[in-house]
Scaffold this motif. Structure first.
Motif, PDB file in Angstrom:
ATOM      1  N   ILE A 268      31.341  28.684  25.585  1.00 38.54           N
ATOM      2  CA  ILE A 268      32.723  28.788  25.106  1.00 38.54           C
ATOM      3  C   ILE A 268      32.799  28.234  23.683  1.00 38.54           C
ATOM      4  CG2 ILE A 268      35.077  27.903  25.446  1.00 38.54           C
ATOM      5  CD1 ILE A 268      34.512  28.064  28.478  1.00 38.54           C
TER       6      ILE A 268
ATOM      7  N   GLU B 258      36.286  41.868  33.623  1.00 37.34           N
ATOM      8  CA  GLU B 258      35.215  40.865  33.680  1.00 37.34           C
ATOM      9  C   GLU B 258      33.940  41.526  34.187  1.00 37.34           C
ATOM     10  OE1 GLU B 258      36.417  37.637  36.196  1.00 37.34           O
ATOM     11  OE2 GLU B 258      37.308  36.533  34.533  1.00 37.34           O
TER      12      GLU B 258
ATOM     13  N   LEU C 123      34.727  47.240  41.845  1.00 37.39           N
ATOM     14  CA  LEU C 123      34.601  45.845  42.274  1.00 37.39           C
ATOM     15  C   LEU C 123      33.167  45.418  42.578  1.00 37.39           C
ATOM     16  CD1 LEU C 123      36.211  43.302  42.994  1.00 37.39           C
ATOM     17  CD2 LEU C 123      36.573  44.233  45.256  1.00 37.39           C
ATOM     18  N   ARG C 124      32.368  46.321  43.125  1.00 34.55           N
ATOM     19  CA  ARG C 124      31.034  45.923  43.570  1.00 34.55           C
ATOM     20  C   ARG C 124      29.922  46.199  42.558  1.00 34.55           C
ATOM     21  NH1 ARG C 124      33.391  46.297  48.525  1.00 34.55           N
ATOM     22  NH2 ARG C 124      33.874  48.453  48.133  1.00 34.55           N
TER      23      ARG C 124
ATOM     24  N   PRO D   5      40.276  40.983  36.154  1.00 36.72           N
ATOM     25  CA  PRO D   5      39.015  40.826  36.882  1.00 36.72           C
ATOM     26  C   PRO D   5      38.081  42.041  36.791  1.00 36.72           C
ATOM     27  CG  PRO D   5      40.828  40.041  38.219  1.00 36.72           C
ATOM     28  CD  PRO D   5      41.444  40.653  36.991  1.00 36.72           C
ATOM     29  N   PHE D   6      38.634  43.231  36.769  1.00 34.11           N
ATOM     30  CA  PHE D   6      37.771  44.420  36.680  1.00 34.11           C
ATOM     31  C   PHE D   6      37.126  44.517  35.294  1.00 34.11           C
ATOM     32  CE2 PHE D   6      40.584  45.737  40.196  1.00 34.11           C
ATOM     33  CZ  PHE D   6      39.608  45.971  41.144  1.00 34.11           C
TER      34      PHE D   6
ATOM     35  N   GLU E 147      28.438  40.722  39.970  1.00 28.43           N
ATOM     36  CA  GLU E 147      29.241  39.503  40.106  1.00 28.43           C
ATOM     37  C   GLU E 147      29.322  38.848  38.739  1.00 28.43           C
ATOM     38  OE1 GLU E 147      26.172  39.018  42.411  1.00 28.43           O
ATOM     39  OE2 GLU E 147      27.137  40.593  43.575  1.00 28.43           O
TER      40      GLU E 147
ATOM     41  N   TYR F  91      45.096  36.393  38.582  1.00 28.11           N
ATOM     42  CA  TYR F  91      45.171  37.017  39.909  1.00 28.11           C
ATOM     43  C   TYR F  91      45.742  36.074  40.959  1.00 28.11           C
ATOM     44  CZ  TYR F  91      41.236  34.409  41.784  1.00 28.11           C
ATOM     45  OH  TYR F  91      40.435  33.402  42.239  1.00 28.11           O
ATOM     46  N   ALA F  92      45.595  34.767  40.727  1.00 25.18           N
ATOM     47  CA  ALA F  92      46.032  33.804  41.748  1.00 25.18           C
ATOM     48  C   ALA F  92      47.506  33.427  41.613  1.00 25.18           C
ATOM     49  CB  ALA F  92      45.167  32.553  41.659  1.00 25.18           C
TER      50      ALA F  92
ATOM     51  N   LYS G 105      50.129  31.390  33.835  1.00 23.67           N
ATOM     52  CA  LYS G 105      48.709  31.428  33.485  1.00 23.67           C
ATOM     53  C   LYS G 105      48.220  32.876  33.370  1.00 23.67           C
ATOM     54  CE  LYS G 105      44.156  30.011  34.928  1.00 23.67           C
ATOM     55  NZ  LYS G 105      43.308  29.921  36.109  1.00 23.67           N
TER      56      LYS G 105
ATOM     57  N   TYR H 224      30.287  32.919  35.190  1.00 20.52           N
ATOM     58  CA  TYR H 224      31.333  32.001  34.760  1.00 20.52           C
ATOM     59  C   TYR H 224      30.963  31.551  33.355  1.00 20.52           C
ATOM     60  CZ  TYR H 224      35.124  28.833  35.886  1.00 20.52           C
ATOM     61  OH  TYR H 224      36.327  28.202  35.936  1.00 20.52           O
ATOM     62  N   ALA H 225      31.892  31.636  32.414  1.00 25.06           N
ATOM     63  CA  ALA H 225      31.600  31.224  31.041  1.00 25.06           C
ATOM     64  C   ALA H 225      31.345  29.721  31.002  1.00 25.06           C
ATOM     65  CB  ALA H 225      32.763  31.583  30.140  1.00 25.06           C
ATOM     66  N   THR H 226      30.158  29.297  30.579  1.00 20.55           N
ATOM     67  CA  THR H 226      29.836  27.871  30.558  1.00 20.55           C
ATOM     68  C   THR H 226      30.453  27.214  29.332  1.00 20.55           C
ATOM     69  OG1 THR H 226      27.801  28.233  29.341  1.00 20.55           O
ATOM     70  CG2 THR H 226      27.639  28.249  31.731  1.00 20.55           C
ATOM     71  N   LEU H 227      30.610  25.895  29.418  1.00 19.56           N
ATOM     72  CA  LEU H 227      31.234  25.144  28.333  1.00 19.56           C
ATOM     73  C   LEU H 227      30.531  25.333  26.984  1.00 19.56           C
ATOM     74  CD1 LEU H 227      33.779  23.568  28.304  1.00 19.56           C
ATOM     75  CD2 LEU H 227      32.517  21.498  28.840  1.00 19.56           C
TER      76      LEU H 227
END
Lengths: 253, 80
Positions: A196, A41, A183-184, A38-39, A187, A14-15, A33, A190-193
């Motif tokens: 992974i 996710e 979207l709402r 995101p949706f 949240e 997205y960035a 990249k 974040y996948a932690t190390l």
């Protein structure tokens, strides 16, 4: 207890600033990249939360795309999905792969795996189609709850709050059903190390659309892809008369 | 896990998070390394414990930052 199928798509991150190829056949994807839509996710997160609440028993992630789509599935596995199904579609075929094809694939897998719930993101940030959930529901003849911002389970019924124009709609659907995440809804984590690393051991089954008996021959031909028009620079006018003259000139009044 | 192990674990986790840093991985890695090296002579276990806690806090903040950045971008793009 139910089985949940989650659709995940590999899209340009997205960035990243999107660049159109000079020959107007598409956008530049080489060396860019990519990450999970995101949706999607949000859809994955919702499924994982269902498992944590013991509503869901097994979570399956499915992705259609080239070999790199496996990385996207791995991300889903790292977030807590149990196993993945990778439907291999070559990069050339991917250009004309449309929601109709994807929804047929998802519908077939949903039946084969005997899932009770399909969750997908409401739309992908690359083609912005917003069709897959609706079409999947139609093909399976299951109820659909698109643009979900809240999902609650009671028995074999789901109470879903939907985001609609100017407000919220609360509906009840019977399982099996298809849900698309807005979207709402939640949240995403974040996948932690460590997760992974653990995800590398989870199984991913590889199939082709042909194995599933789905025809993915193109239904469209891409004629041209272009950048959106750039915004014209503004101008400061000295007085009202000049403004009126300018508006008349532009045909606005 | 030993305290040393936990510090290394924290460092690796933060490095991993740094891969998505807006100003780039190199920028983040340099700063992170400096921050850890600054305290390399600390030997008091209690103080190290405090620092690990702070590191965990920073980790949570970075995750929250990424989430918010993504959420805001999507909101701007899709809800006008």
């Amino acid at each position: 207890m139910s089985r949940v199928l989650v659709g995940v798509k590999r899209v340009i991150d997205y960035a990243v600033k999107i660049r159109v190829k000079p020959d107007k056949t598409g956008v530049v994807t080489d060396g860019v990249k990519h990450s999970m839509n995101p949706f999607d996710e949000i859809a994955v997160e919702e499924a994982v939360r269902m498992k944590e609440k013991k509503i869901a028993s097994e979570l399956i992630a499915v992705s259609c795309g080239p070999a790199q789509s496996q990385e996207t599935i791995r991300t889903a596995l790292a977030m807590g999905i149990d196993r993945g199904i990778h439907v291999e579609v070559s990069a050339a075929e991917l250009n004309t792969l449309q929601p109709i094809h994807v929804s047929k694939i998802i519908a077939k897998i949903a039946q084969d795996e005997k899932v009770d719930l399909v969750i997908v993101g409401k739309q992908a940030i690359d083609d912005d189609c917003n069709q897959t959930a609706q079409m999947t529901a139609a093909i399976l003849d299951w109820p659909q709850a698109a643009f979900a911002s809240k999902i609650e389970k009671a028995g074999d019924e789901l109470t879903v709050t939907r985001e609609i124009d100017g407000g919220l709609e609360v509906i009840k659907v019977k399982s099996p059903a298809v849900i698309s995440a807005d979207l709402r809804l939640n949240e995403p984590r974040y996948a932690t190390l460590p997760n992974i690393m653990k995800a590398k051991k989870k199984p991913i089954k590889k199939v082709t659309p042909k194995d599933l008996g789905i025809d993915i021959s193109p239904r469209i031909e891409i004629l041209s892809v272009a950048d959106p028009p750039t915004r014209q620079a503004g101008a400061i006018l000295p007085d009202v008369d000049a403004l009126v003259a300018k508006l008349k000139e532009g045909g606005h009044i | 896990m030993s305290q040393k192990g936990r510090v290394i674990d924290l460092y690796k986790t933060l490095l991993h998070l740094g891969k998505d840093w807006p100003k780039g991985y190199d920028f983040f890695r340099d700063r992170l390394k400096k921050a850890f090296l600054k305290n390399k002579d600390v030997s008091d276990p209690e103080q190290i414990e405090k620092m690990i806690k702070h590191g965990e806090y920073v980790k949570k903040e970075i995750e929250a930052l990424y989430m918010l950045k993504k959420y805001r971008t999507l909101k701007r793009r899709y809800e006008l």
